[in-house]
Design a protein around this motif. Sequence first.
Motif, PDB file in Angstrom:
ATOM      1  N   UNK A 100       8.931   7.453   8.447  1.00 55.76           N
ATOM      2  CA  UNK A 100       9.069   6.824   9.760  1.00 55.76           C
ATOM      3  C   UNK A 100       7.962   5.808  10.000  1.00 55.76           C
ATOM      4  N   UNK A 101       6.740   6.126   9.552  1.00 51.79           N
ATOM      5  CA  UNK A 101       5.626   5.198   9.745  1.00 51.79           C
ATOM      6  C   UNK A 101       5.847   3.899   8.972  1.00 51.79           C
ATOM      7  N   UNK A 102       6.333   4.028   7.751  1.00 52.47           N
ATOM      8  CA  UNK A 102       6.564   2.828   6.939  1.00 52.47           C
ATOM      9  C   UNK A 102       7.670   1.969   7.540  1.00 52.47           C
ATOM     10  N   UNK A 103       8.795   2.564   7.883  1.00 55.73           N
ATOM     11  CA  UNK A 103       9.898   1.806   8.466  1.00 55.73           C
ATOM     12  C   UNK A 103       9.515   1.217   9.818  1.00 55.73           C
ATOM     13  N   UNK A 104       8.708   1.969  10.585  1.00 52.12           N
ATOM     14  CA  UNK A 104       8.258   1.427  11.865  1.00 52.12           C
ATOM     15  C   UNK A 104       7.378   0.199  11.682  1.00 52.12           C
ATOM     16  N   UNK A 105       6.535   0.208  10.658  1.00 52.82           N
ATOM     17  CA  UNK A 105       5.706  -0.957  10.380  1.00 52.82           C
ATOM     18  C   UNK A 105       6.517  -2.165   9.969  1.00 52.82           C
ATOM     19  N   UNK A 157       0.824  -1.211   0.000  1.00 53.34           N
ATOM     20  CA  UNK A 157       0.000   0.000   0.000  1.00 53.34           C
ATOM     21  C   UNK A 157       0.855   1.258   0.000  1.00 53.34           C
ATOM     22  N   UNK A 158       1.975   1.228   0.694  1.00 50.81           N
ATOM     23  CA  UNK A 158       2.880   2.381   0.697  1.00 50.81           C
ATOM     24  C   UNK A 158       3.433   2.631  -0.701  1.00 50.81           C
TER      25      UNK A 158
END
Length: 523
Positions: free
Chosen positions: A254-259, A209-210
């Motif tokens: 940051x949100x993508x890498x955190x996921x 999705x990203x």
Amino acid sequence: MFRSIGGLALGDFRDRVRRPVYAVTLLAAVILGYLAVPDPQARLVIMNIGGYRGVYDSAYVGTATALAAALWLTLGGFYVVRGAIERDERTGVGRLVAATPLRTPAYLAAKFLSNTMVLGSMVAVLAATAAVMQFARAEDRAIDPVALLTPFVVIALPMAVATAAAALLFETLPLLRGGLGNAGWFFVWLAVAVGSLSERAPFDVLGARHVVEALRAAMVEQGLWKRHSSFSLGLTEEPEPLKSFPWDGFPLTAAFLGGRALLVVAALAVVLLPALWFGRFDPARGTLRPTPQQAAEPGLPPAPAYRGLPATAPAYGNTFGRLLAGELTVIVREATRWWWLGAAILAVVGLAVPSGSVAAVALPLAWVWPVLLWSRLGTRHQSDGMEGLIGAYPAPHRRLLAEWTAGLAVTVLPGLAPLLRMAASGDAPGMAAWLGGALLIPSLALAAGILTRTPRLFQALYPALWYCAFNGLAPLDFMGAVRDGGVPAGPHPLAVAALAGLLLGLTLLTTTVRGAAWTTRRA
């Protein structure tokens, strides 16, 4: 402890890479990398967004190949790496492990690390293939290592870690360690794949999705995005070649890498979870606990004295009928009451659905139900410890044909209701496609079992092939489910039947060669 974990994992990895199946696995990774970057004029594609694709530069080639790896290695990689614990138990290594001071969490960590190394090597081969494909397609031959490799690190590798953990978890659960777990994983994978592409899903497991959001933003900026544009990931056939547009890649927010980091942490937790119930082959724990009678026995019973073979009346005539009856008896015993109930329900469905849905719905449902019975073809005698006795049979081709015929009977029985509906409606092309599929399924199952001596290959291959046919991919439709103007749009039934004959011939040849080698060793 870390040294013990590393040594055990490295030894297990070295044992796996020496096997011929590992070379086949790497070859499959190369083929997947080739399919992920198809020819610009090809209509078979893996990634499509609104009829467009990115220009074949490092950013797009790396992302497309990494997403294909995350999708397909999650399915096929699961079957590649599972079986490590089972192999230790079968070969007796597990009892040696139980006698060492190595604790259960350390043993599980070593097996998980070995699984990850195997899948990681496949990801590395895919990354190298992506670089070769970018240069070969020649739309942009300037290779940017960072843009090419970043998608593999943040998309493909976390999925490889999660798959390695899931395979280990399934092996430690008694209900899922066998064929039920192998078949069930396909539906788990399907739910993950569909959920990752849905905007309503709470977590983007694949990371697709990203990527879609970044592709969509670039297309909106260039005026290419339309209201009804959609995204697809997986092997599909498009009516015309995809158009291209420049794309710089997806941002590392940051949100993508955190996921992605959260996915890895969850996988590590799954690895340690079986330590609560897995006995690490200790007879005092788990399924190897001795019975009271065994515990009371002081030693082995005395060996019985040889008194000669009992007199047996000779049986003359053709043995094919008795072999077939025996194979059918074994299959009937393996099918539980629940299996027969499900088969009966599917037969009712095949008789009740509208005529236009027989080939597209009723037949595919009927021909996915016996997958666990088919997967035992060619592997049953080895798993039962009868391979040496069966190998001494003087006519191996006759036994194989009996086993294949039994598999054909398992194919015909659930597909009989759809066939009757086709005959009643005068659907001759559908009946021809049905016949080709009925011949192919047991041939594929028997060949996969004989060549690999394990049911896992068929349990991995057939659900994927079935899903492609059920999902409308005509080139892989072996049963006539995809229709064009009421006529099956897949391969001609004669081509499917010819493939079935080739697989059966390969099976007979392999068995003959192994029988000759067995006879030579005995001599």
